[in-house]
Design an enzyme around this catalytic site. Structure first.
Site, short mmCIF file in Angstrom:
data_model
loop_
_atom_site.label_atom_id
_atom_site.label_comp_id
_atom_site.label_asym_id
_atom_site.label_seq_id
_atom_site.Cartn_x
_atom_site.Cartn_y
_atom_site.Cartn_z
CD GLU A 166 7.83 26.17 -26.41
OE1 GLU A 166 7.81 26.71 -27.73
OE2 GLU A 166 8.28 26.71 -25.50
NE ARG B 11 6.74 34.08 -23.06
CZ ARG B 11 5.90 32.77 -22.75
NH1 ARG B 11 5.30 33.09 -21.71
NH2 ARG B 11 6.39 31.83 -23.62
CD GLU C 264 7.86 34.95 -7.51
OE1 GLU C 264 7.30 35.10 -6.75
OE2 GLU C 264 8.84 35.55 -8.14
CG ASN D 108 -1.77 27.95 -22.11
OD1 ASN D 108 -2.82 28.06 -22.47
ND2 ASN D 108 -0.84 27.27 -21.53
CG LEU E 166 -5.57 26.23 -21.71
CD1 LEU E 166 -4.83 24.80 -22.45
CD2 LEU E 166 -7.16 26.02 -21.87
#
Length: 429
Positions: free
Chosen positions: A64, A274, A320, A344, A346
């Site tokens: 987010e 993650r 990073e 994500n 993108l």
């Protein structure tokens, strides 16, 4: 009646919730920051925002926070006389948001415990609150409304996996949703879903996905070479980055990597869990399978011996990933071979890096569909598919370059959500 019952229940659950939070913080080696979570903002922080109107943006965690970046830049540009406060729920989100130059103050979001909410709102005194994606807190929304503070939900989404749960508890969520001034949802499907959950239809808009508005650029050979020197990676090495991996997924990635090494010995893996606090656990897996590795924190800033073929760089830091994607040849985006909902796609696409991802993409269904439509990545069904897709991309430079270029074009052509969000926000400032 609802709020009386909700706050009685909050009191009953207060001690168990507090103990769970302390356990979670200690087990992950992170500060609990209970003072801020109960509304006690350090005086130095309050001094930084004194005597100016405040825009408060809340982003739960890392994803987010990254999605909010285009909006933060636009807010800073359009409203230079305002202070921007960014809040987070998770420690990793706070670590990322703290590095954003657009913000004036970074805090933890308060527990939805009435005294904590009131104390935080009294301290920050926001002119506007923007909440990223789908954070719904009854006390916070109601107390903001009682003070005349507009609350705008930005980049909202309701995933396939969570929609059923939201519907079952619509009687709960509608009380908080009615206090939102506007709800800006990513797609028409998300708009319909949040209305079904209880949001007033006249307040809900489909404004697009802010994640498409991330900066994108073609990484030049010189930039890539400089990044590889920083991370001690030989310039000629083929590099696969496995990013945002989850428990049970690293084993699958490492098995695929070992199979690839049997046919490509000049290959290395950058492994980015993650949650960086899991680095010790992942290091144990690497030791168990006998792969040589170094942790990112062990590299430091001095010159380091270069990695050799078959080695693994284990990233145990935050902030990073953009640079790591930029130095890579291809990326596996995790949370997708295990039933987590994906992450994500993108981010690598915005740098011209093709991606591979698994079948579990419920949280990013729209983006995954677009990536496949634009031929910017490959979806695989299982670990065997991951091995085959990686091998195909490593051996086919033309395919890899074409997919990377397709990803860049896709991100550039699907922007505009920031402008639509800013038009909504302008109604309240």
């Amino acid at each position: 009646m609802f709020y009386a019952a909700y706050n009685i229940l909050s009191l009953m659950l207060f001690v168990p919730a507090l103990l769970y939070h302390l356990y979670r913080s200690i087990s992950r080696g992170r500060p609990a920051a209970l003072g801020e979570r109960f509304g006690h903002i350090p005086s130095a922080g309050l001094a930084a925002i004194a005597n100016r109107p405040v825009i408060w943006l809340h982003a739960v965690s890392v994803g987010e926070s990254i999605a909010a970046r285009p909006l933060l830049k636009a807010l800073r540009l359009r409203y230079p006389g305002h202070c921007i406060v960014v809040s987070n729920t998770t420690e990793t989100g706070r670590g990322v948001a703290s590095g954003f130059p657009e913000k004036d103050l970074c805090i933890y979001f308060p527990f939805d415990f009435l005294p904590a909410v009131r104390r935080t709102l009294d301290a920050i005194k926001p002119a506007l609150v923007i909440i990223m994606e789908t954070e719904i807190w009854p006390n916070f929304n109601r107390e903001a409304a009682r003070r005349g503070i507009p609350v705008v939900l930005a980049n909202g989404r309701i995933s396939d996996r969570s929609y059923g749960r939201y519907l079952r508890f619509a009687w709960f969520f509608r009380h908080a949703l009615e206090f939102c001034s506007r709800l800006c949802m990513q797609t028409d499907v998300d708009r319909e879903r949040i209305i079904a959950i209880g949001a007033p239809a006249e307040k809900v808009l489909a404004t697009g996905n802010l994640k498409y508005d991330i900066p994108c650029r073609h990484v030049t050979p010189a930039e890539r070479a400089a990044l590889r020197i920083r991370y001690a990676i030989p310039g000629e090495m083929a590099v696969i980055t496995a990013a945002s991996t989850h428990p049970g997924e690293e084993e699958l990635v490492l098995a695929a990597f070992r199979e690839l090494l049997a046919v490509h010995d000049s290959l290395m893996l950058v492994l980015v869990p993650r949650h960086p606090e899991r680095a010790v656990q992942v290091a144990g897996l690497l030791e168990k399978v006998g792969l040589p590795f170094r942790r990112r924190t062990a590299l430091g800033t001095a010159a380091n011996p270069l990695f050799s073929g078959g080695a693994v760089l284990l990233v145990d830091t935050v902030g990073e990933l953009t640079d790591i994607y930029a130095l890579s040849d291809l990326a596996f985006v995790g949370g997708s071979l295990v039933a987590t909902g994906g992450h994500n796609l993108l981010e690598p696409a915005s740098l011209g890096i093709p991606s591979i991802f698994g079948p579990h993409m419920a949280n990013f269904r729209e983006i995954a569909t677009l990536v496949l439509k634009c031929r910017a990545g490959i979806q695989v069904a299982d670990p065997a598919g991951l091995t085959a897709a990686c091998r195909g991309m490593i051996e086919d430079n033309r395919q890899r370059r074409e997919m990377g270029a397709n990803g860049l074009a896709m991100v550039r052509e699907n922007g505009g959500a920031t402008g639509r969000h800013m038009a909504v926000i302008a109604e309240y400032i």
